[in-house]
Write an enzyme that holds these catalytic residues in place. Sequence first.
Site, PDB file in Angstrom:
ATOM      1  N   GLY A 189     -13.157  16.062  -1.351  1.00 42.46           N
ATOM      2  CA  GLY A 189     -12.770  17.225  -2.133  1.00 42.46           C
ATOM      3  C   GLY A 189     -11.348  17.700  -1.910  1.00 42.46           C
ATOM      4  N   LYS A 207       6.540  24.648  -5.060  1.00 41.35           N
ATOM      5  CA  LYS A 207       6.600  25.493  -3.866  1.00 41.35           C
ATOM      6  C   LYS A 207       8.001  25.489  -3.258  1.00 41.35           C
ATOM      7  CE  LYS A 207       1.724  24.606  -2.900  1.00 41.35           C
ATOM      8  NZ  LYS A 207       0.756  23.886  -2.032  1.00 41.35           N
TER       9      LYS A 207
END
Length: 434
Positions: A189, A207
Amino acid sequence: MMRTRPLKVALLGCGVVGSEVARIMTTHADDLTQRIGAPVELAGVAVRRPSKVREGIDPALITTDATALLKRGDIDVAIEVIGGIEPARGLITTAFEHGISVVSANKALLAQDGAALHAAAERHGLDLYYEAAVAGAIPLVRPLRESLAGDKINRVMGIVNGTTNFILDKMDSTGAGYQEALDEATALGYAEADPTADVEGYDAAAKAAILAGIAFHTRVRLDDVYREGMTEVSAADFASAKRMGCTIKLLAILERAADGASVTARVHPAMIPLSHPLASVREAYNAVFVEAEAAGRLMFYGPGAGGSPTASAVLGDLVAVCRNKIAEATGPGESAYTQLPVSPMGDVVTRYHISLDVADKPGVLAQVATTFAEHGVSIDTVRQQGRPDGVGNEASLVVVTHRAPDAALSGTVEALRKLDTVRGVASIMRVEGE
């Protein structure tokens, strides 16, 4: 004095992060009231699929009309965790127009349109907070724009994407190939079904743009950030890195020029020495290394993604914005007074590790060394060995350079490709952190 009228919050988006934000607001309601100085109430939750069961959220709060929720007249703060450019941009603009401060986790939008959003917030006398947009639970935005506001930051280097760090860590620790490590990240995941934004560096670049703007007090957009993904990093690259006492990380590197007249912003894989603090960052963790003139070297470390860590950062911003609402004040906005240009990647000076497949015969090393010299790139070390796959009449030549401009290295590689004795350029990687 405790304020009795609750501050009302509109939650825009209720996925992994949004549902965790709602849960914490509910379970920690009393603590939040004491920390803020007033009750805080979830007044509405805007979603795309109203039929989905959302445990712990009153179905009466669910709406598909986010704009109407913002326009209803009693909302104090909007939390935007939708992601993407639209409709998030339009909704944040609507919030400002209706006197609503905003907390956002939207790195893509802030990297692209942060200046316009900051201007809108300032025009309406409101807050725009976005700690969760950069490094999950790691407090980074606030230290850069508040705690270090009196200092001069010269360099920021960090791992700001947990998915890529997990993949590279597995390649390093187990000897797995890229695809094998990616498959494991997907199964656990950590990686999306389409991992492009992570592995090609788009997430980290967004970012990086946000961090560069804060650190250097100048506007840096996503388009200003040089970006390389990590899909070409191989087990052979890790083997070479280990021989050098290094490992490989996907790094966001933001630097102020020595003369202070410009900045650079880049994202790419790089070898870093095992002695560097970033080398020990494992699994899906993030870490950012900040170099400031007075404070010296600082490192921020922790989980950089996931519902709970990101929600923690969102709730921290919510507390700050609500306190400002009560005080009828606003926190720090955009600081872009320096207006420094962003230099192209060709101006960046660093070291390089170049792996070449060459003909295994006398004179090849001299020819290669001459090519480097002709382009002004000084060689630090050279290692030549026969091909491990047993291919006859070919050798592997690894060259590590001294510091040189990226443009000079690019010219060198282009010239090397034209040599009859060079069969191919197997890999090029920058060496950082020394």
